[in-house]
Design a protein around this motif. Structure first.
Motif, PDB file in Angstrom:
ATOM      1  N   ILE A  25       0.856  -1.196   0.000  1.00  0.00           N
ATOM      2  CA  ILE A  25       0.000   0.000   0.000  1.00  0.00           C
ATOM      3  C   ILE A  25       0.890   1.244   0.000  1.00  0.00           C
ATOM      4  N   PRO A  26       1.505   1.596  -1.133  1.00  0.00           N
ATOM      5  CA  PRO A  26       2.267   2.854  -1.186  1.00  0.00           C
ATOM      6  C   PRO A  26       1.317   4.041  -1.221  1.00  0.00           C
ATOM      7  N   VAL A  27       1.681   5.095  -0.532  1.00  0.00           N
ATOM      8  CA  VAL A  27       0.781   6.257  -0.459  1.00  0.00           C
ATOM      9  C   VAL A  27       1.385   7.529  -1.021  1.00  0.00           C
ATOM     10  N   GLY A  28       2.684   7.497  -1.374  1.00  0.00           N
ATOM     11  CA  GLY A  28       3.290   8.705  -1.926  1.00  0.00           C
ATOM     12  C   GLY A  28       3.474   9.782  -0.876  1.00  0.00           C
ATOM     13  N   VAL A  29       3.558  11.017  -1.331  1.00  0.00           N
ATOM     14  CA  VAL A  29       3.743  12.158  -0.432  1.00  0.00           C
ATOM     15  C   VAL A  29       2.536  13.086  -0.545  1.00  0.00           C
ATOM     16  N   PRO A  30       2.215  13.819   0.529  1.00  0.00           N
ATOM     17  CA  PRO A  30       0.996  14.654   0.529  1.00  0.00           C
ATOM     18  C   PRO A  30       0.925  15.698  -0.581  1.00  0.00           C
ATOM     19  N   SER A  31       2.075  16.229  -0.994  1.00  0.00           N
ATOM     20  CA  SER A  31       2.036  17.275  -2.024  1.00  0.00           C
ATOM     21  C   SER A  31       1.449  16.760  -3.341  1.00  0.00           C
ATOM     22  N   GLN A  32       1.460  15.446  -3.544  1.00  0.00           N
ATOM     23  CA  GLN A  32       0.918  14.883  -4.778  1.00  0.00           C
ATOM     24  C   GLN A  32      -0.600  14.990  -4.846  1.00  0.00           C
ATOM     25  N   LEU A  33      -1.227  15.186  -3.701  1.00  0.00           N
ATOM     26  CA  LEU A  33      -2.685  15.307  -3.701  1.00  0.00           C
ATOM     27  C   LEU A  33      -3.154  16.500  -4.528  1.00  0.00           C
ATOM     28  N   LEU A  34      -2.311  17.551  -4.601  1.00  0.00           N
ATOM     29  CA  LEU A  34      -2.688  18.740  -5.367  1.00  0.00           C
ATOM     30  C   LEU A  34      -2.861  18.414  -6.841  1.00  0.00           C
ATOM     31  N   GLU A  35      -2.197  17.356  -7.304  1.00  0.00           N
ATOM     32  CA  GLU A  35      -2.298  16.968  -8.710  1.00  0.00           C
ATOM     33  C   GLU A  35      -3.199  15.761  -8.916  1.00  0.00           C
ATOM     34  N   ARG A  36      -3.327  14.902  -7.900  1.00  0.00           N
ATOM     35  CA  ARG A  36      -4.027  13.637  -8.088  1.00  0.00           C
ATOM     36  C   ARG A  36      -5.504  13.707  -7.732  1.00  0.00           C
ATOM     37  N   ARG A  37      -5.867  14.536  -6.761  1.00  0.00           N
ATOM     38  CA  ARG A  37      -7.261  14.569  -6.329  1.00  0.00           C
ATOM     39  C   ARG A  37      -8.081  15.436  -7.275  1.00  0.00           C
ATOM     40  N   PRO A  38      -9.131  14.899  -7.893  1.00  0.00           N
ATOM     41  CA  PRO A  38      -9.932  15.716  -8.813  1.00  0.00           C
ATOM     42  C   PRO A  38     -10.666  16.853  -8.123  1.00  0.00           C
ATOM     43  N   ASP A  39     -11.061  16.673  -6.851  1.00  0.00           N
ATOM     44  CA  ASP A  39     -11.758  17.764  -6.163  1.00  0.00           C
ATOM     45  C   ASP A  39     -10.818  18.927  -5.875  1.00  0.00           C
ATOM     46  N   VAL A  40      -9.545  18.636  -5.606  1.00  0.00           N
ATOM     47  CA  VAL A  40      -8.560  19.707  -5.403  1.00  0.00           C
ATOM     48  C   VAL A  40      -8.319  20.446  -6.717  1.00  0.00           C
ATOM     49  N   GLN A  41      -8.188  19.704  -7.809  1.00  0.00           N
ATOM     50  CA  GLN A  41      -8.000  20.331  -9.116  1.00  0.00           C
ATOM     51  C   GLN A  41      -9.218  21.157  -9.506  1.00  0.00           C
ATOM     52  N   GLN A  42     -10.393  20.670  -9.193  1.00  0.00           N
ATOM     53  CA  GLN A  42     -11.615  21.412  -9.503  1.00  0.00           C
ATOM     54  C   GLN A  42     -11.666  22.716  -8.717  1.00  0.00           C
ATOM     55  N   ALA A  43     -11.289  22.657  -7.438  1.00  0.00           N
ATOM     56  CA  ALA A  43     -11.281  23.865  -6.607  1.00  0.00           C
ATOM     57  C   ALA A  43     -10.285  24.890  -7.141  1.00  0.00           C
ATOM     58  N   GLU A  44      -9.133  24.423  -7.631  1.00  0.00           N
ATOM     59  CA  GLU A  44      -8.144  25.360  -8.176  1.00  0.00           C
ATOM     60  C   GLU A  44      -8.640  25.973  -9.481  1.00  0.00           C
ATOM     61  N   ALA A  45      -9.313  25.177 -10.310  1.00  0.00           N
ATOM     62  CA  ALA A  45      -9.846  25.715 -11.560  1.00  0.00           C
ATOM     63  C   ALA A  45     -10.884  26.806 -11.284  1.00  0.00           C
ATOM     64  N   LYS A  46     -11.716  26.599 -10.282  1.00  0.00           N
ATOM     65  CA  LYS A  46     -12.683  27.635  -9.903  1.00  0.00           C
ATOM     66  C   LYS A  46     -11.971  28.882  -9.395  1.00  0.00           C
ATOM     67  N   LEU A  47     -10.855  28.698  -8.709  1.00  0.00           N
ATOM     68  CA  LEU A  47     -10.064  29.841  -8.243  1.00  0.00           C
ATOM     69  C   LEU A  47      -9.489  30.608  -9.430  1.00  0.00           C
ATOM     70  N   ILE A  48      -9.004  29.893 -10.440  1.00  0.00           N
ATOM     71  CA  ILE A  48      -8.476  30.549 -11.643  1.00  0.00           C
ATOM     72  C   ILE A  48      -9.562  31.370 -12.329  1.00  0.00           C
ATOM     73  N   ALA A  49     -10.760  30.807 -12.396  1.00  0.00           N
ATOM     74  CA  ALA A  49     -11.872  31.528 -13.018  1.00  0.00           C
ATOM     75  C   ALA A  49     -12.211  32.793 -12.232  1.00  0.00           C
TER      76      ALA A  49
END
Length: 476
Positions: free
Chosen positions: A285-309
């Motif tokens: 069960i590899p989990v990577g590092v927390p900073s990767q969530l900014l790129e991997r989680r679709p809800d985080v990416q969606q929130a950033e796209a709304k911020l860009i708008a």
């Protein structure tokens, strides 16, 4: 007309050279992300070092959920689920909005023509010089074209397009988030169903064993080796197990209906695969590092796209302070004789430019600008909140996976001990060395332990689903 267009093109080129886009350019907010997940360093949770970039979320969902029946259900849901199809339509709507916003940067051109003729009675029209009736006249006709262009000198329309494209990106990430949630919901519902199936089988097996125990008790009572109290206690055990059957069958039907709706079908039966106890789990069960969530989680990416708008809309509001420059032109040809319609002497054209500067609007522009700034700050906070929730989800899932696995192992050991205790109690009772109360107690303990084991197996499987989704898997 060509001259007019040439002038407009030259002015547009000048505007693009010296023009600008007012408002702030987007930069990603600074976020305090920890180096490791809480709970990720436990050796029995993450077998890969916590600092590696590999993650469970890199795997396709078919590699995580290896039950063939479950894979088929997930694939069918991804094809037919209505929520996912609604999300796809929202993407198409956002694409259309981008086209609408971008069209404002370009000139609008329209054209048209006219024709009129008149026919009057021969008695009133008289005759032509050749003696034919002159009762039909060409009264006039022409064609025209017009163009208008609001020059995007301050970048207002470009900022609107930037905002629309960010909203499109947000809708695409929203579609991926819906996909992740769908995979998670189907898998969890399936594991719930298989756990209920296991509890039903345990109950049916327990009923069979208790029916045999009741027959033995009745036989002993008839031969004077037991009492009627033992018979009644055996009956009590049997009825207690039988009373659980309706509730279990009801829960199974309800879970099947839930999965059917996720598949986009009418309520119905669901195909089964592996039992809950045989569901495979990944060895690592590899989990990577927390900073990767900014790129991997679709809800985080969606929130950033709304911020860009929201950031782009500040530029739109800011541009309202400055003068708006527009160009208009009109040209064509008109004649009352059809053969002279295209003659150069009958052509006409008109061109004009205008500049308008807001002077007083009761504070509307200023308030709209402050509104856009406040909305952008709100989106910043929403973005940071989404990241915090993502970190919480992963931490909770890591701890949950570890604890549910330990619980399942302990519950399995309890079932093993309880089953042996029942065997020994029945041997002692059959030999007349103990009362039926001992059989009743150990049998009840075994049945409860078996039900709890089936539930623990479901919770372990569900915690893997939650961990996979929390790390951002399932949408690829």
């Amino acid at each position: 007309m060509k001259r007019i267009l040439a002038i407009m093109v030259k002015l547009a080129v000048v505007a693009m050279i010296v023009g600008c886009k007012v408002g702030p350019n987007y930069t990603r907010p600074t976020v305090d992300v920890p180096q490791t997940y809480r709970g990720a360093l436990a050796p029995d949770i993450a077998t890969a070092p916590a600092t590696t970039t590999s993650s469970l979320s890199d795997e396709q969902w078919s590699a995580i959920f290896q039950d063939a029946a479950l894979q088929h259900l997930i694939q069918e849901a991804l094809t037919n689920n209505l929520d996912l199809r609604i999300a796809a339509q929202r993407v198409l709507e956002a694409q259309a909005q981008v086209g609408i916003a971008h069209s404002q940067q370009l000139p609008s051109i329209s054209g048209g023509g006219s024709f009129s003729a008149l026919q009057i009675p021969t008695s009133l029209a008289g005759t032509n010089s050749n003696g034919t009736p002159a009762n039909s006249f060409f009264d006039g006709g022409g064609f025209s074209a017009s163009a208008a262009w609001n020059l995007d000198f301050w970048g207002m329309y470009r900022r609107q397009t930037e905002s629309a494209r960010a909203e499109l990106l947000a809708s695409e990430w929203g579609q991926r988030a819906t996909r992740t949630t769908l995979v998670q919901n189907v898998a969890q519902a399936y594991f719930d169903l298989r756990s209920l199936d296991a509890q039903l089988e345990i109950t049916q097996s327990t009923i069979k064993a208790r029916q045999d125990s009741l027959k033995l008790t009745q036989s002993l009572e008839r031969h004077g080796a037991s009492s009627m109290a033992d018979v009644r206690q055996a009956e009590e055990l049997l009825h207690a197990a039988q009373a659980n059957l309706p509730a279990l069958r009801n829960q199974i039907a309800s879970e099947e209906n839930t999965i059917s709706i996720l598949l986009g079908h009418n309520p119905g039966e669901i195909d089964r695969g592996l039992p809950i106890a045989e569901q495979p789990h990944p060895q690592e069960i590899p989990v990577g590092v927390p900073s990767q969530l900014l790129e991997r989680r679709p809800d985080v990416q969606q929130a950033e796209a709304k911020l860009i708008a929201a950031n782009a809309r500040i530029g739109v509001a800011r541009a309202q302070y400055f003068p708006q420059i527009s160009l208009t032109s009109l040209g064509g040809s008109s004649s009352n004789q059809l053969q002279q319609l295209f003659a150069g002497a009958n052509s006409y054209w008109y061109a004009a430019g205008s500049l308008s500067q807001p002077i007083f609007d009761g504070g509307r522009i200023r308030s709209n600008y402050h509104l856009s700034q406040a909305q952008e700050q709100e989106m910043v906070l929403e973005y940071r909140k989404t990241i915090l929730n993502a970190l919480k989800d992963v931490s909770n899932s890591l701890v949950g996976y570890k604890e549910t696995r330990e619980r399942r192992e302990e519950q399995f050991a309890q079932v093993t001990s309880a089953a042996d205790a029942v065997r020994l109690a029945r041997l002692r009772y059959a030999g007349g060395n103990t009362s039926y109360l001992e059989v009743l107690t150990t049998d009840t303990d075994l049945y409860n332990a078996q039900l709890l084991l089936a539930q623990a197996q479901q919770q372990e499987a569900a915690s893997l689903v939650q961990l996979y989704a929390a790390l951002g898997g399932g949408w690829q």
